[in-house]
Each structure stands twice: as structure tokens, then as C-alpha cells.
Design an enzyme around this catalytic site. Structure first.
Site, PDB file in Angstrom:
ATOM      1  N   ASP A 147      -3.932 -15.825   4.514  1.00 25.73           N
ATOM      2  CA  ASP A 147      -2.629 -15.388   4.019  1.00 25.73           C
ATOM      3  C   ASP A 147      -1.750 -16.638   3.900  1.00 25.73           C
ATOM      4  O   ASP A 147      -1.590 -17.366   4.881  1.00 25.73           O
ATOM      5  CB  ASP A 147      -1.963 -14.409   4.989  1.00 25.73           C
ATOM      6  CG  ASP A 147      -2.661 -13.053   5.040  1.00 25.73           C
ATOM      7  OD1 ASP A 147      -3.838 -12.969   4.642  1.00 25.73           O
ATOM      8  OD2 ASP A 147      -2.036 -12.093   5.513  1.00 25.73           O
ATOM      9  N   LYS A 278       1.065  -9.883  -1.186  1.00 25.33           N
ATOM     10  CA  LYS A 278       1.576  -9.396   0.100  1.00 25.33           C
ATOM     11  C   LYS A 278       3.099  -9.474   0.088  1.00 25.33           C
ATOM     12  O   LYS A 278       3.686 -10.426  -0.435  1.00 25.33           O
ATOM     13  CB  LYS A 278       0.986 -10.244   1.221  1.00 25.33           C
ATOM     14  CG  LYS A 278       1.489  -9.936   2.623  1.00 25.33           C
ATOM     15  CD  LYS A 278       0.776 -10.828   3.638  1.00 25.33           C
ATOM     16  CE  LYS A 278       1.368 -10.709   5.026  1.00 25.33           C
ATOM     17  NZ  LYS A 278       0.689 -11.599   5.996  1.00 25.33           N
ATOM     18  N   LYS A 317      -0.846  -5.836   0.043  1.00 27.03           N
ATOM     19  CA  LYS A 317      -0.652  -5.755   1.490  1.00 27.03           C
ATOM     20  C   LYS A 317       0.835  -5.617   1.786  1.00 27.03           C
ATOM     21  O   LYS A 317       1.652  -6.408   1.319  1.00 27.03           O
ATOM     22  CB  LYS A 317      -1.212  -6.993   2.200  1.00 27.03           C
ATOM     23  CG  LYS A 317      -0.989  -6.986   3.713  1.00 27.03           C
ATOM     24  CD  LYS A 317      -1.653  -8.186   4.385  1.00 27.03           C
ATOM     25  CE  LYS A 317      -1.324  -8.256   5.862  1.00 27.03           C
ATOM     26  NZ  LYS A 317      -1.971  -9.406   6.544  1.00 27.03           N
TER      27      LYS A 317
END
Length: 360
Positions: A147, A278, A317
């Protein structure tokens, strides 16, 4: 055995805009139909709530015993991954070695200066070279999901080619290094890590300037496939082969962006071959919202179709401020494929109680 466990020393590498993966001179992205795409509602019954959750501990004061607890809970409840800071990767990798279902996710460039943290301003502002080196090191130490924070300042400055460079190079560094580890090639030293990062970025630059890429210098014949890898990488959509890959999630920090910026950033992420978009780091002024998740879901599906891929190829996400089962399920219904949460156990236990009441 770990393939690398020393801190990477990095040097600055100049970057320019490029045309790889659809971003070049005169290229455009449109948000005309993205927000109008209907979002198919997800259901937790598809895989069960625990498999949506990245069990997270990212506070700077997190101890080794807390990491051990996190990993044990992830195995017990069947979470999708544990998400931790890079320092803890070797220890967590050992703890999760016997668990093939729980992935090890780490964050790149998730650093905060105290004054900035008070203002809710996350940093994605390291050089692309530094991000690539951190990514390579993390994967060599055992991470299999990455990430990373995009450069919000670039987005706000409308420097979309640079945003694309940043995203693409981290994706390529992740995929190449994971392929290296999976093929059981030799270990890499710090110089070699820097070489991989440098060649990824310089190859992207060269493709932008001339449409061609120079082969790796003969002194680094060990990486003779790197140029071709950069030129030809695409999404691995062959689910039948069940080929394991390193997932890359780009954090947009949506609370700092307008809807138009979110749409454009998602389009860039798809064209840069990120696996996930995300919402948040969880350290900024606010976290995930269902409306942002829905917008992101619609945008990445539309952009994927434009590139010839199926809707759902790129995942979403939701993270930041998700503290209970109601919030988690709301995000999933809005289109989230993963939930980043530090309260994963509480969320699952609450959800089980709710389901039990419904059936009793």
C-alpha cells in the site's frame, strides 16, 4: 530465508513525464461517464466479512508483542492480511510463514511529521526512486502486498503525468521484485536494489521520450529481462492459473481531494496498472466515506472497460475511521473489496452477533 534485510540507501533520480500506459503528450482522461456507471452492490456473504479485512497496526508506537497479537488474530479469524509498517515485516513474515491464507501487507511512504499530522496532511512526497527502493526492500523481506501513498501535492498541482510515473514505477518495482522472489533467484544487495529502481524509472523515461527503451547495461546482465518487463507488464487476469501475485494498492487520501480529482486519480491508477485504489491512510483529517467508495468503484470499472478489461479487475479498499460492523458493511455495499481497520476483531465479533440475532 530473507532475501534482504538491510536499510536501502537511496539517491535522487530526476523524473519526466511519459506516455507509457496511456499517459503522454496530448493524452487525456475523461470523467464524463465514470460517475454515471452503476455500482453493483457487494455482499459479505460472498466470502465472509473476515476475508474483506486487512488487520492493521500502523501507529509508530506499535510493539513487537502487538505485532504478534495482530498476526495471531489474523490467523484465528481468517483476515485477508495484516497491514504493518516495514520495520516489522521480517518478524511478521516468520509468524505468518505457516499461514498461506493471510497475506503480509506493508505501507510505503506512510510517514508523518508531527506538525503535519496535527493538520491532517499525509505525506506521499518522497521521490519515486525512494518509494521504489522501499517497495523492493519490503518484498524481499517478506511482504506480498504493498500500500503506498500517491503524491497529493502533484494531484493538486495538476501534474498528472508525474502522478502516473509515480504510480507506475511502484507497480513495476513490486511486480518485478515479487517475480524475482517467487522464481527463487539469488539474493539482492543494496546496490542491486538501487539498480532495479533506477532502471525501472529510467526505462519509463526513455519510453516517454523516444518510444524505445535501452537494454540493461551489460554490467547488470543479471537483470537482462527488466526492460522487457517494464514494456510488457499488464494485469494478471488469468484466475484459472491461480498464479499468486503481489497486490499494489494506491492510497489517494480522498478527504483531501475533490470528486473530480478522485475520478482523475482513479483513472490514472487504472492506466498505471495498480491492483487497488484505496481511500485513506487513516491519519489524515478524515477517513473513508461510502460516497467516495462508490465513486471510486464506478470510475475504476469504467476505466478498466476502456482498456479492454472486465469490471472488477481493479479493486477498491476502504480504510480510515471504520470501527464497527455497520460501517464495514456499508463500505462493502458501496463497492469496497477490502476494508482496512485496526479493529478487525471487534468488527467481526459484532457482525457475528448481529447475524446470530437475525437467525434466532
Amino acid at each position: 530465508m530473507r532475501r534482504f534485510n538491510r536499510r536501502v540507501f537511496t539517491l535522487p533520480v530526476p523524473l519526466t513525464a511519459f506516455s507509457l500506459f496511456g499517459f503522454g503528450k496530448g493524452s487525456t482522461t475523461s470523467n464524463d461517464d465514470s460517475s454515471q456507471t452503476s455500482t453493483k452492490q457487494h455482499s459479505t456473504s460472498r466470502i465472509g466479512l473476515p476475508r474483506y479485512i486487512d488487520h492493521t497496526a500502523l501507529k509508530p508506537e506499535t510493539t513487537q508483542s502487538e505485532i504478534a497479537k495482530l498476526c495471531n488474530e489474523a490467523k484465528e479469524y481468517g483476515f485477508a492480511s495484516v497491514c504493518i509498517n516495514p520495520y516489522h515485516i521480517p518478524y511478521a513474515s516468520d509468524l505468518l510463514r505457516t499461514s498461506q491464507n493471510v497475506k503480509l501487507c506493508t505501507v510505503i511512504e506512510l510517514c508523518f511529521i508531527k506538525k503535519m499530522l496535527k493538520k491532517g496532511f499525509p505525506l506521499g512526497a518522497n521521490s519515486t526512486f525512494t518509494k521504489c527502493c522501499e517497495t523492493i526492500e519490503s518484498i524481499l523481506n517478506g511482504a506480498n502486498e504493498i500500500d503506498f501513498v500517491t503524491n497529493v501535492g502533484m494531484i493538486k498541482s495538476n501534474e498528472w503525468d508525474k502522478v502516473a510515473i509515480d504510480m507506475t514505477c511502484v507497480v513495476l518495482a513490486s511486480k518485478y521484485t515479487y517475480q524475482w522472489v517467487q522464481s527463487k533467484k539469488s539474493e539482492l544487495n543494496r546496490t542491486e536494489v538501487s539498480v532495479i529502481a533506477h532502471y525501472i524509472i529510467s526505462t519509463v523515461e526513455e519510453l516517454r521520450k523516444t518510444g524505445k527503451a535501452k537494454k540493461v547495461d551489460k554490467n547488470w546482465a543479471k537483470f537482462d529481462d527488466l526492460t522487457n518487463f517494464v514494456q510488457s507488464y499488464n494485469f494478471d487476469t488469468d484466475t484459472k492459473s491461480k498464479k499468486e501475485t503481489c497486490l499494489v494498492k494506491v492510497i489517494l487520501e480522498t478527504c483531501l481531494l475533490t470528486d473530480a480529482e478522485i475520478v482523475r486519480a482513479c483513472q490514472v491508477a487504472v492506466q498505471s496498472k495498480c491492483d487497488f485504489v484505496k481511500t485513506s491512510t487513516g491519519f489524515s483529517s478524515s477517513g473513508a466515506t461510502a460516497s467516495h467508495v462508490s465513486l471510486m468503484r464506478a470510475t475504476v470499472d469504467t476505466e478498466a472497460k476502456k482498456l479492454g478489461f472486465k469490471a472488477g479487475t481493479i479493486k477498491v479498499k476502504a480504510s480510515g475511521g471504520i470501527r464497527n460492523a455497520v460501517q464495514a458493511n456499508e463500505m462493502i455495499k458501496a463497492g469496497a473489496d477490502r476494508i482496512g481497520a485496526s479493529k478487525g476483531v471487534e468488527i467481526v465479533q459484532e457482525d457475528l452477533k448481529t447475524q446470530s440475532k437475525k437467525t434466532s
